[in-house]
Design a protein around this motif. Structure first.
Motif, PDB file in Angstrom:
ATOM      1  N   LEU A 395     -53.964 -67.626 -73.302  1.00  0.00           N
ATOM      2  CA  LEU A 395     -54.400 -66.435 -72.099  1.00  0.00           C
ATOM      3  C   LEU A 395     -53.200 -65.789 -71.596  1.00  0.00           C
ATOM      4  O   LEU A 395     -52.534 -66.659 -70.717  1.00  0.00           O
ATOM      5  N   SER A 396     -53.013 -64.735 -71.585  1.00  0.00           N
ATOM      6  CA  SER A 396     -52.033 -63.862 -70.367  1.00  0.00           C
ATOM      7  C   SER A 396     -52.799 -62.732 -69.939  1.00  0.00           C
ATOM      8  O   SER A 396     -53.751 -62.507 -69.782  1.00  0.00           O
ATOM      9  N   ARG A 397     -52.134 -61.424 -70.497  1.00  0.00           N
ATOM     10  CA  ARG A 397     -52.836 -60.170 -70.394  1.00  0.00           C
ATOM     11  C   ARG A 397     -53.665 -60.097 -71.440  1.00  0.00           C
ATOM     12  O   ARG A 397     -54.728 -59.337 -71.417  1.00  0.00           O
ATOM     13  N   SER A 398     -53.538 -60.665 -72.796  1.00  0.00           N
ATOM     14  CA  SER A 398     -54.473 -60.742 -74.021  1.00  0.00           C
ATOM     15  C   SER A 398     -54.848 -62.059 -74.038  1.00  0.00           C
ATOM     16  O   SER A 398     -54.159 -63.265 -73.612  1.00  0.00           O
ATOM     17  N   ALA A 399     -55.917 -62.072 -75.065  1.00  0.00           N
ATOM     18  CA  ALA A 399     -56.126 -63.456 -75.571  1.00  0.00           C
ATOM     19  C   ALA A 399     -55.520 -63.697 -76.892  1.00  0.00           C
ATOM     20  O   ALA A 399     -55.855 -62.783 -77.438  1.00  0.00           O
ATOM     21  N   ASN A 406     -59.734 -61.521 -84.724  1.00  0.00           N
ATOM     22  CA  ASN A 406     -58.768 -60.541 -84.520  1.00  0.00           C
ATOM     23  C   ASN A 406     -57.783 -61.219 -83.424  1.00  0.00           C
ATOM     24  O   ASN A 406     -58.267 -61.702 -82.490  1.00  0.00           O
ATOM     25  N   PRO A 407     -56.811 -61.911 -84.127  1.00  0.00           N
ATOM     26  CA  PRO A 407     -55.945 -62.926 -83.405  1.00  0.00           C
ATOM     27  C   PRO A 407     -55.599 -62.589 -82.110  1.00  0.00           C
ATOM     28  O   PRO A 407     -55.704 -63.498 -81.000  1.00  0.00           O
ATOM     29  N   ARG A 408     -55.303 -61.099 -81.813  1.00  0.00           N
ATOM     30  CA  ARG A 408     -54.748 -60.884 -80.430  1.00  0.00           C
ATOM     31  C   ARG A 408     -55.963 -60.037 -80.035  1.00  0.00           C
ATOM     32  O   ARG A 408     -56.077 -59.065 -80.641  1.00  0.00           O
ATOM     33  N   ARG A 409     -56.518 -60.169 -78.996  1.00  0.00           N
ATOM     34  CA  ARG A 409     -57.654 -59.080 -78.503  1.00  0.00           C
ATOM     35  C   ARG A 409     -57.415 -59.264 -76.866  1.00  0.00           C
ATOM     36  O   ARG A 409     -56.914 -60.232 -76.127  1.00  0.00           O
ATOM     37  N   ARG A 410     -58.478 -58.366 -76.012  1.00  0.00           N
ATOM     38  CA  ARG A 410     -58.751 -58.561 -74.871  1.00  0.00           C
ATOM     39  C   ARG A 410     -59.390 -59.804 -74.651  1.00  0.00           C
ATOM     40  O   ARG A 410     -60.021 -60.531 -75.326  1.00  0.00           O
ATOM     41  N   ILE A 411     -59.180 -60.016 -73.254  1.00  0.00           N
ATOM     42  CA  ILE A 411     -59.995 -61.396 -72.780  1.00  0.00           C
ATOM     43  C   ILE A 411     -61.245 -61.019 -72.384  1.00  0.00           C
ATOM     44  O   ILE A 411     -61.821 -59.826 -71.777  1.00  0.00           O
ATOM     45  N   HIS A 412     -62.224 -61.577 -73.134  1.00  0.00           N
ATOM     46  CA  HIS A 412     -63.813 -61.352 -72.949  1.00  0.00           C
ATOM     47  C   HIS A 412     -64.256 -61.574 -71.807  1.00  0.00           C
ATOM     48  O   HIS A 412     -63.688 -62.373 -70.963  1.00  0.00           O
ATOM     49  N   SER A 413     -65.388 -60.739 -71.466  1.00  0.00           N
ATOM     50  CA  SER A 413     -65.801 -60.714 -70.086  1.00  0.00           C
ATOM     51  C   SER A 413     -66.289 -61.989 -69.432  1.00  0.00           C
ATOM     52  O   SER A 413     -66.044 -62.557 -68.487  1.00  0.00           O
ATOM     53  N   ARG A 696     -70.446 -60.791 -89.802  1.00  0.00           N
ATOM     54  CA  ARG A 696     -70.641 -59.133 -89.918  1.00  0.00           C
ATOM     55  C   ARG A 696     -70.785 -58.947 -88.367  1.00  0.00           C
ATOM     56  O   ARG A 696     -71.853 -58.236 -88.353  1.00  0.00           O
ATOM     57  N   GLN A 697     -69.703 -58.876 -87.668  1.00  0.00           N
ATOM     58  CA  GLN A 697     -69.868 -58.500 -86.093  1.00  0.00           C
ATOM     59  C   GLN A 697     -70.029 -57.057 -85.974  1.00  0.00           C
ATOM     60  O   GLN A 697     -70.663 -56.674 -84.878  1.00  0.00           O
ATOM     61  N   THR A 777     -64.894 -56.890 -97.545  1.00  0.00           N
ATOM     62  CA  THR A 777     -65.548 -58.093 -98.289  1.00  0.00           C
ATOM     63  C   THR A 777     -64.820 -58.517 -99.430  1.00  0.00           C
ATOM     64  O   THR A 777     -65.317 -59.384-100.026  1.00  0.00           O
ATOM     65  N   TYR A 778     -63.620 -58.079 -99.630  1.00  0.00           N
ATOM     66  CA  TYR A 778     -62.727 -58.607-100.866  1.00  0.00           C
ATOM     67  C   TYR A 778     -62.275 -59.979-100.881  1.00  0.00           C
ATOM     68  O   TYR A 778     -62.934 -60.935-101.450  1.00  0.00           O
ATOM     69  N   ALA A 779     -61.694 -60.533 -99.618  1.00  0.00           N
ATOM     70  CA  ALA A 779     -61.404 -61.827 -99.208  1.00  0.00           C
ATOM     71  C   ALA A 779     -60.859 -61.938 -97.835  1.00  0.00           C
ATOM     72  O   ALA A 779     -60.576 -60.906 -97.309  1.00  0.00           O
ATOM     73  N   GLY A 780     -60.656 -63.054 -97.422  1.00  0.00           N
ATOM     74  CA  GLY A 780     -59.973 -63.490 -96.158  1.00  0.00           C
ATOM     75  C   GLY A 780     -58.677 -63.282 -95.803  1.00  0.00           C
ATOM     76  O   GLY A 780     -57.819 -63.055 -97.305  1.00  0.00           O
ATOM     77  N   THR A 781     -58.174 -63.152 -95.034  1.00  0.00           N
ATOM     78  CA  THR A 781     -56.735 -62.777 -94.742  1.00  0.00           C
ATOM     79  C   THR A 781     -55.846 -63.709 -95.307  1.00  0.00           C
ATOM     80  O   THR A 781     -54.815 -63.772 -95.818  1.00  0.00           O
TER      81      THR A 781
END
Length: 810
Positions: A395-399, A406-413, A696-697, A777-781
């Motif tokens: 955790l810094s400015r992002s999570a 999504n490996p880099r994202r905003r910090i959830h509320s 499926r978020q 839906t093709y495959a994972g990363t």
């Protein structure tokens, strides 16, 4: 014998003389009291019953509760709340029903002479003051209230609190403060003031005089009250300003010889918010609210109840923490004494004295020491293999998280709020002895941190930038960095039974167990009993609404799943198929025949078909299905690609609440089995992991709600034709409505993989959404990366294509 016979004679004569003397004295006293009552106005006691009481009388206005008043646990403080007739049924009632019930002493409300107890709070302890009205400023009301408190309770209480009807008092902290101060001394405690910038110098205060601001509350010791009450008439005759608290301060200084406490700390202990009517209407999770004893002003009664509930929540947290500490002590002692922790719940301290009097299946059981007593630390959970290692989020400015799509994202509320809670509690702990040490540490910012959640709780590591300020002796101000290592322990599972948004009391048959299996039959397994039909949750009929166009083989699988889960097991469901013809697949009539064969095989099945010969539109299909139902019918918008179990139906009934909540379950969507498995035998297995599919978020097509709430939200946009977008539009309407939107992953709702064919006639937005879904839906990363590594020609082809597209003139 002479002495024996003489005593009765003497006793008889003395009794006759005493009776005559007592009768004479009684008549004289009665005559004097009668004249006194005629000449002196009286106060009507409105506390519990109506009898005249004079301010000069020293009777207990609380009637037969005198014994409880004089006990050491309840004679600490008498609280006098100044109010007015127009506020008795609102503000005064809110005060009495919140913190007023928890005063370590007594509380009474003081108003004008002709005030009466409100009908909505008949037990409100009201004292109407004689020759006092509700006009402003309330100097006379304030001084006569103090006089009443001294005349009637001066010898029974150590402290006296003068309060307004718009102040909230944390009574537990007030008691702690008052018991730490010598009540035998003359004390005048409050937030000291000398007037605002406009009034400074105009309040007739000497250079060493001040006053305690009335709003946050004024605390007066018994000795102070004893000194000023004989001079109250003089104080009322010599008023210099219209401010009641200023005049009280002047009176205390003149006759008690003390000023209001000159303490900077009082600004935070007796806290006044200058926001006026908006004070304490927003976020309560703030350090000013947490460290205060009194909060002023709380103008609205609903907000008074809100603040009270929040403070009760803080008290529950404190009790939970103390419970955890006790379990840790038991865990530590059992280890030292060589007692098996698995047997600790049955351990006896002495013959007939159990360590835990309550059994593990009792609602009063304090919890499992084996889990709750684990010593705090970042290594409470010990993995046995590399697969069990729980990664940390940075955790810094992002999570940054390995477990997120999504490996880099905003910090959830919720994470941000948790970090704020941690920082606030840590700073309060650091500064708990700041006065004794002559220093204070202030938080500047959190530079970075790590966080994870394991079986026992949440672990957090923070790097904090702090400011160290020493104000005693040689003054020093230094920036410092400190690492915080924190373990927040889970406290156990709390269960409440709620039906249609209303909490219900557990039955006697259910109170003997806390297991989910007992409270929600079949919630954790697929085994149901006939008793489930009596459950009001199980009685809810789920109306499946299925839009369909073509896809005959997929619909066969759906019907088979529906027959097994709903019809054969006796589930209370109905299926409505809204059928459209397909452009290329001629299966319209075959689909109807398939439904008829199922209805013939299962006569109890309620399955209906709505035929529409126009172009397919999911929004139109669902809206047509809704129009056939009643307002209070529970609807399930479903797709033909979904497979489900009975546990999913349980959650639909529980999470969808009439006039309150819409449920958008997050379904698990399969990747292409050819890429994931390659082996044909494994394709039909519904395995849930990172390799087989994803949550499926950003899909909102599967939803459950009641028809009346569908209309309340505004329904689907029927102008949307073809595939996609209608669910996103409906979800946005739901979020903006006054209804709750609940989302949660459901492992019992699985979207089976199928190839996505994006129609070129779709709008640009729909076509883009369709292409994105096809790629997802093709495959994972990780699988796609391995696919490229194993086939370098894919990467060479992509590079060449990119070069051609970006080549000038290409």
């Amino acid at each position: 014998m002479e002495k024996v016979t003489a005593k009765p004679v003497m006793r008889k004569r003395r009794g006759l003389a005493s009776a005559i003397l007592g009768l004479t004295v009684g008549l004289l006293l009665g005559f004097l009291i009668l004249n006194h009552r005629i000449s002196t106005p009286s106060v009507v006691n409105r506390l519990n019953f109506s009898i005249p009481i004079s301010l000069e009388q020293r009777n207990d206005v609380f009637g037969d509760r005198e014994e409880r008043v004089n006990t050491s646990s309840s004679n600490l403080v008498f609280v006098g709340v100044m109010s007015a007739q127009k506020y008795l049924e609102s503000r005064a009632k809110a005060v009495y029903e919140t913190w007023g019930k928890e005063v370590p002493g007594k509380i009474a409300f003081f108003a004008s002479e002709f005030s009466t107890v409100p009908e909505n709070c008949p037990d409100l302890p009201l004292v109407p003051l004689p020759r006092v009205d509700d006009s402003y400023p309330p100097q006379k009301k304030s001084f006569l209230m103090l006089q009443y408190m001294w005349n009637n309770f001066g010898e029974k209480f150590e402290w006296f609190l003068r309060a307004d009807d718009d102040v909230y008092v944390r009574t537990d902290r007030l008691e702690k403060l008052l018991r730490s101060v010598d009540s035998r001394r003359a004390m005048y405690i409050g937030q000291a003031g000398r007037g605002n910038s406009e009034e400074f110098g105009l309040l007739s205060l000497e250079y060493d005089e001040n006053f305690c601001m009335g709003g946050p509350g004024v605390i007066i010791s018994r000795e102070t009250l004893r000194r000023i009450v004989p001079h109250i008439k003089n104080c009322l005759k010599n008023l210099y300003t219209t401010h009641e608290d200023v005049e009280l301060g002047r009176c205390v200084k003149k006759y008690a010889g003390i000023p209001c406490t000159w303490s900077y700390e009082m600004q935070s202990i007796l806290y006044h918010n200058s926001s006026g009517d908006q004070a304490f209407t927003g976020k309560l999770k703030r350090k000013e609210v947490h460290r205060a004893i009194t909060l002023h002003p709380v103008k609205s009664p609903p907000h008074m109840y809100r603040v009270h509930n929040y403070m009760r929540g803080l008290k529950i947290q404190d009790l939970e923490h103390r419970r955890i500490l006790l379990h840790r002590d038991i865990h530590s002692m059992s280890s030292s004494l060589g007692i098996e922790i698995d047997n600790i719940k049955n351990y006896t301290l002495a013959k007939g004295v159990a360590l835990f009097p309550q059994k593990s299946n009792s609602v009063d059981y304090p919890g499992d020491t084996k889990v709750l007593g684990v010593p705090p630390g970042l290594r409470s959970f010990k993995p046995h293999s590399s697969d069990e290692v729980i990664p940390w989020d940075f955790l810094s400015r992002s999570a940054y998280s390995l477990g997120d799509s999504n490996p880099r994202r905003r910090i959830h509320s919720h994470v941000k709020e948790g970090l704020e809670d941690i920082t606030r509690e840590v700073m309060a702990s650091i500064n708990s002895c700041s006065r004794q040490r002559g220093r204070i540490v202030e938080e500047r910012t959190a530079l970075y941190g790590y966080r994870r959640v394991d079986f026992f709780g949440a672990d957090t590591i923070l790097d904090l930038l702090l400011v160290y300020r020493k104000y005693r002796g040689r003054k020093v101000t230094l920036p410092v960095r400190r690492h915080v290592y924190l373990h927040q322990h889970f406290t156990g599972l709390e269960i409440r039974e709620v039906i249609d948004g209303t909490e219900v009391e557990p039955n006697e048959t259910k109170s003997s167990s806390n297991s989910l299996q007992d409270i929600f039959p079949g919630f954790l397994s697929l085994s149901f009993t006939s008793k489930a039909i009596a459950d009001p949750i199980q009685r809810k009929i789920i109306h499946f609404i299925l839009p369909l166009s073509g896809r005959y083989e997929i619909f066969e699988r759906f019907l088979k799943n529906y027959e097994e889960v709903c019809i054969s097991s006796g589930e209370r469901t109905k299926l409505l198929v809204v059928l459209f013809p397909h452009k290329r697949e001629d299966s319209f009539n075959r689909t109807i025949n398939l439904i008829n064969r199922l209805k013939y095989r299962q006569p109890s099945a309620e399955i209906n078909v709505i035929r529409n010969l126009g172009n397919f539109s999911r929004a139109t299909a669902l809206d047509m299905g809704v129009s056939t139902l009643e307002n209070e019918d529970l609807m399930f918008f479903v797709d033909v690609d979904i497979v489900f179990t009975r546990s999913a139906l349980i959650r639909i009934r529980l999470n969808t609440v009439l006039n309150l909540r819409i449920y958008f379950p997050i379904v698990f969507s399969q990747y292409d089995p050819k890429i994931v498995y390659g082996n044909e035998k494994e394709r039909e297995k519904f395995i849930i992991n990172d390799e087989s599919g994803y949550w499926r978020q950003f899909g909102f097509g599967i939803a459950t709600l009641y028809k009346v709430d569908y209309r309340r939200v505004g329904g689907f946009d029927l102008s949307i034709q073809g595939w996609g977008k209608e669910d996103v539009d409906f979800f946005e309407k739901s979020v903006k409505s006054d209804l709750e939107v609940f989302r949660a992953p459901d492992r019992n709702l699985i979207h089976v993989y199928h190839g996505v064919d994006c129609d070129s006639e779709l709008s640009d937005v729909q076509f883009s959404m369709c292409k994105g879904t096809k790629a997802d839906t093709y495959a994972g990363t990780e699988q796609l990366a391995n696919l490229i590594y194993q086939n370098p020609e894919y990467l060479r082809f992509a590079k060449m294509r990119r070069f051609r597209n970006t080549k000038p003139g290409g």
